[in-house]
Design a protein around this motif. Sequence first.
Motif, PDB file in Angstrom:
ATOM      1  N   ASP A 153       0.868  -1.181   0.000  1.00  0.00           N
ATOM      2  CA  ASP A 153       0.000   0.000   0.000  1.00  0.00           C
ATOM      3  C   ASP A 153       0.904   1.229   0.000  1.00  0.00           C
ATOM      4  OD1 ASP A 153      -1.950   1.900   0.221  1.00  0.00           O
ATOM      5  OD2 ASP A 153      -3.058   0.895   1.831  1.00  0.00           O
ATOM      6  N   TYR A 197       0.466   4.038  -1.239  1.00  0.00           N
ATOM      7  CA  TYR A 197      -0.216   5.318  -1.030  1.00  0.00           C
ATOM      8  C   TYR A 197      -0.126   5.735   0.434  1.00  0.00           C
ATOM      9  CZ  TYR A 197      -3.820   8.931  -1.182  1.00  0.00           C
ATOM     10  OH  TYR A 197      -4.487  10.121  -1.081  1.00  0.00           O
ATOM     11  N   LYS A 198      -0.284   4.763   1.345  1.00  0.00           N
ATOM     12  CA  LYS A 198      -0.145   5.073   2.767  1.00  0.00           C
ATOM     13  C   LYS A 198       1.287   5.499   3.092  1.00  0.00           C
ATOM     14  CE  LYS A 198      -3.896   2.618   5.098  1.00  0.00           C
ATOM     15  NZ  LYS A 198      -4.246   1.699   6.207  1.00  0.00           N
ATOM     16  N   ALA A 229      -7.800   4.203   7.790  1.00  0.00           N
ATOM     17  CA  ALA A 229      -8.419   4.350   6.464  1.00  0.00           C
ATOM     18  C   ALA A 229      -8.076   3.157   5.575  1.00  0.00           C
ATOM     19  CB  ALA A 229      -7.959   5.650   5.808  1.00  0.00           C
ATOM     20  N   ASP A 230      -8.966   2.865   4.664  1.00  0.00           N
ATOM     21  CA  ASP A 230      -8.773   1.777   3.705  1.00  0.00           C
ATOM     22  C   ASP A 230      -8.715   2.374   2.303  1.00  0.00           C
ATOM     23  OD1 ASP A 230      -8.596  -0.572   2.363  1.00  0.00           O
ATOM     24  OD2 ASP A 230     -10.658  -1.232   2.728  1.00  0.00           O
ATOM     25  N   TYR A 231      -7.506   2.426   1.759  1.00  0.00           N
ATOM     26  CA  TYR A 231      -7.309   3.023   0.439  1.00  0.00           C
ATOM     27  C   TYR A 231      -7.182   1.975  -0.667  1.00  0.00           C
ATOM     28  CZ  TYR A 231      -6.236   7.225   3.163  1.00  0.00           C
ATOM     29  OH  TYR A 231      -6.297   8.292   4.027  1.00  0.00           O
ATOM     30  N   THR A 232      -7.363   0.714  -0.331  1.00  0.00           N
ATOM     31  CA  THR A 232      -7.216  -0.334  -1.340  1.00  0.00           C
ATOM     32  C   THR A 232      -8.362  -0.271  -2.348  1.00  0.00           C
ATOM     33  OG1 THR A 232      -8.380  -1.910   0.084  1.00  0.00           O
ATOM     34  CG2 THR A 232      -5.970  -1.874   0.206  1.00  0.00           C
TER      35      THR A 232
END
Length: 250
Positions: free
Chosen positions: A78, A80-81, A112-115
């Motif tokens: 991930d 982005y995180k 948060a869940d950005y997947t």
Amino acid sequence: MGKEFPPTIEVIEICLLAGKIMLQGGAETYRVEDTMTRIAASLGIPHSHSYVTPTGIIFSTDGTEPAKLIRISERSTDLYKVTLVNGVSRRISSGELDGKGALARLKEIESADYTFPVYQQILAASIASGCFLIMFLGSWTDFIPAMIAGGLGFVSFIYVHRVVQIKFFSEFIASLLIGLIAYFFVYTGAGTELDKIIIGSVMPLVPGLLITNAVRDLMAGHLVSGLSKGAEAFLTAFAIGAGIALVFTF
């Protein structure tokens, strides 16, 4: 008046949380240590010490506060995180964020869940499988079989991993299914080149980020992390190869 810094225990919590998010997101070991050191220095602790491995983080200061350890049990990709945490680190260094604001922002990033949705991941794996087939000089007639094999293999990887929390087992089952589907297409005449279909279809399962991070950690001098990530990448590649080999054997 000079700048007021948060309590040391709060700074340690901020650094550990930032390191945890980055390590779980797939960041390199040296990047995690560097970010934690920079955050601590910006919040009034110029001398801090961190020891990061793929499964844990130890962080301490030269003060009276005891060293703290957190365990990393689940790792994924991930980036982005990782980027968001780097942004928080820069804002702390520039003085835009204080300790409380940084801690609140990091907790927000962690929860948060950005997947991407599962169907988008499967679609991307399918398209990537077909494109890898062409990249490896495969025939356009095998494009659709490679897409189907890669997509179904990725579906099995996702759902088997939810049932059995052992990544190597889910990689093995996924590659086994890909091999069977590819053989079925060639056997029925819908596909022509079995090897190209299999190679293109297993590429979404290949641990590319692990291999890259292992090499970069080794080059940066983090031998323990580099060797452990390299071993994990080797086991994952072995699971993929074993699944395909089983199809060719029987």
